[in-house]
Structures are given as structure tokens and as C-alpha cells.
Motif scaffolding. Structure first.
Motif, PDB file in Angstrom:
ATOM      1  N   LEU A 119      -7.957  16.775   0.477  1.00  0.00           N
ATOM      2  CA  LEU A 119      -6.632  16.693  -0.527  1.00  0.00           C
ATOM      3  C   LEU A 119      -7.047  15.829  -0.873  1.00  0.00           C
ATOM      4  CD1 LEU A 119      -3.414  16.671   1.909  1.00  0.00           C
ATOM      5  CD2 LEU A 119      -4.938  19.456   1.334  1.00  0.00           C
ATOM      6  N   PHE A 120      -7.134  16.165  -2.289  1.00  0.00           N
ATOM      7  CA  PHE A 120      -7.765  14.919  -3.491  1.00  0.00           C
ATOM      8  C   PHE A 120      -6.542  14.781  -4.313  1.00  0.00           C
ATOM      9  CE2 PHE A 120     -12.196  16.445  -2.000  1.00  0.00           C
ATOM     10  CZ  PHE A 120     -12.899  15.053  -2.140  1.00  0.00           C
ATOM     11  N   SER A 121      -6.361  13.666  -4.495  1.00  0.00           N
ATOM     12  CA  SER A 121      -5.214  13.232  -5.995  1.00  0.00           C
ATOM     13  C   SER A 121      -5.147  12.274  -6.133  1.00  0.00           C
ATOM     14  CB  SER A 121      -3.757  14.011  -5.325  1.00  0.00           C
ATOM     15  OG  SER A 121      -3.037  13.293  -6.267  1.00  0.00           O
ATOM     16  N   ARG A 122      -4.944  11.975  -7.540  1.00  0.00           N
ATOM     17  CA  ARG A 122      -4.970  10.496  -8.025  1.00  0.00           C
ATOM     18  C   ARG A 122      -4.152   9.507  -7.405  1.00  0.00           C
ATOM     19  NH1 ARG A 122      -2.212   7.571 -10.657  1.00  0.00           N
ATOM     20  NH2 ARG A 122      -1.634   8.848 -11.666  1.00  0.00           N
ATOM     21  N   CYS A 147       0.932  -1.629   0.163  1.00  0.00           N
ATOM     22  CA  CYS A 147      -0.192  -0.243  -0.229  1.00  0.00           C
ATOM     23  C   CYS A 147       0.636   1.067  -0.198  1.00  0.00           C
ATOM     24  CB  CYS A 147      -0.908  -0.028   1.454  1.00  0.00           C
ATOM     25  SG  CYS A 147      -2.112   1.189   1.034  1.00  0.00           S
ATOM     26  N   GLY A 148       1.883   1.532  -0.872  1.00  0.00           N
ATOM     27  CA  GLY A 148       2.349   2.622  -1.385  1.00  0.00           C
ATOM     28  C   GLY A 148       1.934   3.912  -1.815  1.00  0.00           C
ATOM     29  N   ARG A 149       0.369   3.622  -2.663  1.00  0.00           N
ATOM     30  CA  ARG A 149       0.115   3.978  -3.657  1.00  0.00           C
ATOM     31  C   ARG A 149      -1.061   4.972  -2.923  1.00  0.00           C
ATOM     32  NH1 ARG A 149       2.634   1.489  -6.686  1.00  0.00           N
ATOM     33  NH2 ARG A 149       0.914   0.926  -7.854  1.00  0.00           N
ATOM     34  N   LEU A 150      -1.950   5.733  -2.959  1.00  0.00           N
ATOM     35  CA  LEU A 150      -3.242   5.990  -2.237  1.00  0.00           C
ATOM     36  C   LEU A 150      -3.838   7.210  -3.756  1.00  0.00           C
ATOM     37  CD1 LEU A 150      -3.339   7.422   1.181  1.00  0.00           C
ATOM     38  CD2 LEU A 150      -4.071   5.059  -0.111  1.00  0.00           C
ATOM     39  N   ASN A 151      -4.611   6.118  -4.515  1.00  0.00           N
ATOM     40  CA  ASN A 151      -5.712   7.160  -5.183  1.00  0.00           C
ATOM     41  C   ASN A 151      -7.144   7.920  -4.180  1.00  0.00           C
ATOM     42  OD1 ASN A 151      -7.808   8.180  -7.182  1.00  0.00           O
ATOM     43  ND2 ASN A 151      -7.671   5.939  -8.270  1.00  0.00           N
ATOM     44  N   VAL A 152      -6.886   9.474  -4.348  1.00  0.00           N
ATOM     45  CA  VAL A 152      -8.112   9.747  -3.494  1.00  0.00           C
ATOM     46  C   VAL A 152      -8.742  10.936  -4.531  1.00  0.00           C
ATOM     47  CG1 VAL A 152      -8.571  11.270  -1.838  1.00  0.00           C
ATOM     48  CG2 VAL A 152      -6.776   9.665  -1.481  1.00  0.00           C
ATOM     49  N   ILE A 153      -8.916  10.278  -5.396  1.00  0.00           N
ATOM     50  CA  ILE A 153     -10.409  11.188  -6.363  1.00  0.00           C
ATOM     51  C   ILE A 153     -11.529  11.555  -5.856  1.00  0.00           C
ATOM     52  CG2 ILE A 153      -8.871  10.139  -8.274  1.00  0.00           C
ATOM     53  CD1 ILE A 153     -11.875   8.468  -8.916  1.00  0.00           C
ATOM     54  N   ASP A 154     -11.961  12.877  -6.196  1.00  0.00           N
ATOM     55  CA  ASP A 154     -13.052  13.412  -5.247  1.00  0.00           C
ATOM     56  C   ASP A 154     -14.594  12.605  -6.595  1.00  0.00           C
ATOM     57  OD1 ASP A 154     -15.156  14.988  -4.436  1.00  0.00           O
ATOM     58  OD2 ASP A 154     -14.661  16.929  -5.683  1.00  0.00           O
ATOM     59  N   ILE A 174       0.157  -1.120 -14.650  1.00  0.00           N
ATOM     60  CA  ILE A 174       0.715   0.263 -15.297  1.00  0.00           C
ATOM     61  C   ILE A 174       1.932  -0.031 -15.613  1.00  0.00           C
ATOM     62  CG2 ILE A 174      -1.386   1.800 -13.732  1.00  0.00           C
ATOM     63  CD1 ILE A 174       0.349   2.458 -12.048  1.00  0.00           C
ATOM     64  N   ASP A 175       2.935   0.554 -15.590  1.00  0.00           N
ATOM     65  CA  ASP A 175       3.742   0.763 -15.929  1.00  0.00           C
ATOM     66  C   ASP A 175       4.919   1.489 -14.928  1.00  0.00           C
ATOM     67  OD1 ASP A 175       2.828   3.631 -16.780  1.00  0.00           O
ATOM     68  OD2 ASP A 175       4.392   3.626 -18.219  1.00  0.00           O
ATOM     69  N   LYS A 176       4.704   2.540 -14.663  1.00  0.00           N
ATOM     70  CA  LYS A 176       5.223   3.308 -13.575  1.00  0.00           C
ATOM     71  C   LYS A 176       3.989   4.922 -13.159  1.00  0.00           C
ATOM     72  CE  LYS A 176       9.592   4.254 -15.589  1.00  0.00           C
ATOM     73  NZ  LYS A 176      11.070   4.991 -16.118  1.00  0.00           N
ATOM     74  N   PRO A 177       4.566   4.165 -11.485  1.00  0.00           N
ATOM     75  CA  PRO A 177       3.154   4.671 -10.765  1.00  0.00           C
ATOM     76  C   PRO A 177       2.867   6.461 -11.119  1.00  0.00           C
ATOM     77  CG  PRO A 177       3.884   3.841  -9.601  1.00  0.00           C
ATOM     78  CD  PRO A 177       4.819   3.288 -10.578  1.00  0.00           C
ATOM     79  N   SER A 178       4.456   7.186 -11.804  1.00  0.00           N
ATOM     80  CA  SER A 178       3.937   8.508 -11.856  1.00  0.00           C
ATOM     81  C   SER A 178       3.304   9.166 -13.588  1.00  0.00           C
ATOM     82  CB  SER A 178       5.359   9.339 -11.839  1.00  0.00           C
ATOM     83  OG  SER A 178       6.409   8.526 -12.444  1.00  0.00           O
ATOM     84  N   LEU A 179       3.991   7.912 -14.209  1.00  0.00           N
ATOM     85  CA  LEU A 179       3.045   8.101 -15.492  1.00  0.00           C
ATOM     86  C   LEU A 179       1.976   7.509 -15.514  1.00  0.00           C
ATOM     87  CD1 LEU A 179       6.020   7.091 -17.858  1.00  0.00           C
ATOM     88  CD2 LEU A 179       5.869   9.164 -17.788  1.00  0.00           C
ATOM     89  N   HIS A 180       1.565   6.474 -15.206  1.00  0.00           N
ATOM     90  CA  HIS A 180       0.050   5.786 -15.267  1.00  0.00           C
ATOM     91  C   HIS A 180      -0.649   5.518 -16.067  1.00  0.00           C
ATOM     92  CE1 HIS A 180      -3.766   5.067 -13.911  1.00  0.00           C
ATOM     93  NE2 HIS A 180      -3.570   4.785 -12.405  1.00  0.00           N
ATOM     94  N   ASN A 181       0.695   4.774 -17.252  1.00  0.00           N
ATOM     95  CA  ASN A 181       0.722   4.066 -18.565  1.00  0.00           C
ATOM     96  C   ASN A 181      -0.083   2.899 -18.617  1.00  0.00           C
ATOM     97  OD1 ASN A 181       0.357   6.526 -19.859  1.00  0.00           O
ATOM     98  ND2 ASN A 181       2.872   5.826 -20.511  1.00  0.00           N
ATOM     99  N   ALA A 182      -1.710   2.117 -18.689  1.00  0.00           N
ATOM    100  CA  ALA A 182      -2.084   1.270 -18.328  1.00  0.00           C
ATOM    101  C   ALA A 182      -1.098  -0.054 -19.203  1.00  0.00           C
ATOM    102  CB  ALA A 182      -3.112   0.919 -18.806  1.00  0.00           C
TER     103      ALA A 182
END
Length: 239
Positions: free
Chosen positions: A29-32, A2-9, A210-218
Motif C-alpha cells: 500500500l503506497f502513499s506519501r 513517528c505519527g506519519r509514514l511516507n511509503v512511496i514506490d 512543512i506547514d501541515k502534513p496534509s498540505l505538505h508545503n515546504a
């Protein structure tokens, strides 16, 4: 884990905040893509009121000359088997300062030889309430205050093993009594949470490599993860 969170509205995140009776939901604080050491929003209770608090996602903080920085000890997650060990980082927080981290999804990373494989998970028709801990810090020279937090991790969940083999996040059941007991700072009867220290996903998820968390390409097509957690989702606290 659990090293990444997706907190979208979305409507499910908003609904969960309403169900938790948060009085300042507009401050979320929203952020994908939230990663360790980032500021995230936690839900905490004080004097019977629940509110969002900005916290650094790294429980242990180190004092510098004019502020704080994340400790060299990794602490964005707190392992379930450390919670009842005196002198561990989460021992007192588990008893006195529990919180909830609201998210739409989370990310997992699995090592494959010399490379890494990344998957993101999004809850279907739901938002996630992660069980978390927080600590409060005050700088001895500047007087600055800071709140830090971690997400509790449980043993690996069988349905997550293809994606992450070491641990799984503590996801709280959608149960008002559990939420009330978890957020109450007066409640130090942590033995009532023993059932929560077992792996349970509690929601259906869409899993996407995904390829990388920062790029988020499927990579490839998404798949559905439908865990057999009906009984776990019915977990309630007992005296």
C-alpha cells in the motif's frame, strides 16, 4: 512520535522488499502520507513464508456491534519500556507477533507553545525497516478478522532532539540475521533484541520542515541529518 509514514514506490523500497524475500510485494500500500488508524502494509512471517499483510495502524482495537474501531487508548506506537511489562498491550506481541514496517520516510511533530512544528524525514539512498508489532482480532458476532499494528519507539535520539524530544522510532539494522530473528514467530528469546531498544537512526536523512502534513508545503530549505550511528548500524543478535 513517528505519527506519519511516507511509503512511496522507489527503487530502495523495492530493493528492501526483495531483500526480505516478500512473496507478494505487488500488494504494498503506497502513499506519501499515512497517518495513525490508516491501513498500512506490514511484513510478517508464517510457516517460513514472508508476505505483506494489510493492518490498521493502531494496535488496540475495540469491538463495535458490527465491526471494530480504534481503542481510545493511543497505540499506533508501542514504547520500548512497556515491551517487557506483563499485561501491557505489547508484551505478548513482542514475543509472538513481531513485524516490519517498510517506509521511505517518517514525520515528527513537536509542540512549540500553543502551536506545532512539523518535519518530514526521507532516507537517503535507502528504505527504512521499522520494528513493529501486530495483533489479530476476530469479531465475536460477525466473524470478521482484522490485523492491527504499531511501531516500537525508543528513547529520544540526540540528533532528533531539535525535531522531536520525546522518542525515536525503532529502525532495524540492515542485517539478515537480525531481520530473520525479528520476523521468526518461533523466536521468543527477546533478550537478544536488547540492543535494538536503544536509539539508532542507521541512515542519513533529508529533513524538511512543512506547514501541515496534509498540505505538505515546504518551509525553508531542507537540511541533511547525518547521525553518528555506525556502531549501532552494525548491531547483530547474540544468543
Amino acid at each position: 512520535m513517528c505519527g506519519r509514514l511516507n511509503v512511496i514506490d522507489d527503487i530502495f523500497v523495492q530493493a528492501l522488499m526483495e531483500e526480505l524475500r516478500i512473496n507478494n510485494s505487488d500488494e504494498m500500500l503506497f502513499s506519501r502520507f499515512k497517518m495513525p488508524t490508516n491501513d498500512i502494509s506490514i511484513v510478517r512471517e508464517h510457516n517460513g513464508e514472508r508476505s505483506l499483510q494489510t493492518a490498521s495502524w493502531w494496535l488496540l482495537q475495540q469491538t463495535t456491534y458490527d465491526g471494530f474501531k480504534p481503542s481510545r487508548f493511543t497505540s499506533f506506537n508501542t514504547r520500548f519500556d512497556k515491551l517487557n511489562q506483563p499485561n501491557s498491550a505489547g508484551f505478548n506481541a513482542f514475543r509472538e507477533s513481531r513485524c516490519i514496517v517498510i517506509a521511505k520516510g517518517f514525520g515528527e511533530t513537536e509542540k512549540n507553545g500553543s502551536s506545532y512544528i512539523y518535519h518530514d524525514f526521507v532516507a537517503e539512498n535507502a528504505a527504512i525497516a521499522f520494528g513493529g508489532l501486530y495483533r489479530e482480532w476476530q469479531h465475536p458476532r460477525t466473524g470478521e478478522s482484522r490485523v492491527s499494528c504499531s511501531i516500537i519507539t525508543n528513547p529520544p535520539h540526540p540528533d532528533l532532539l531539535p525535531y522531536h524530544s520525546k522518542a525515536s522510532p525503532m529502525i532495524l539494522p540492515k542485517d539478515e540475521a537480525v531481520m530473520d530473528a525479528w520476523l521468526s514467530p518461533e523466536n521468543q528469546q527477546v533478550d537478544m533484541f536488547d540492543e535494538l531498544l536503544k536509539p539508532a537512526l542507521r541512515h542519513d536523512f533529508i529533513a524538511q520542515q512543512i506547514d501541515k502534513p496534509s498540505l505538505h508545503n515546504a518551509i525553508g530549505k531542507p537540511s541533511r541529518l547525518i547521525p553518528n550511528d555506525f556502531l549501532a548500524s552494525q548491531c547483530t543478535t547474540t544468543e
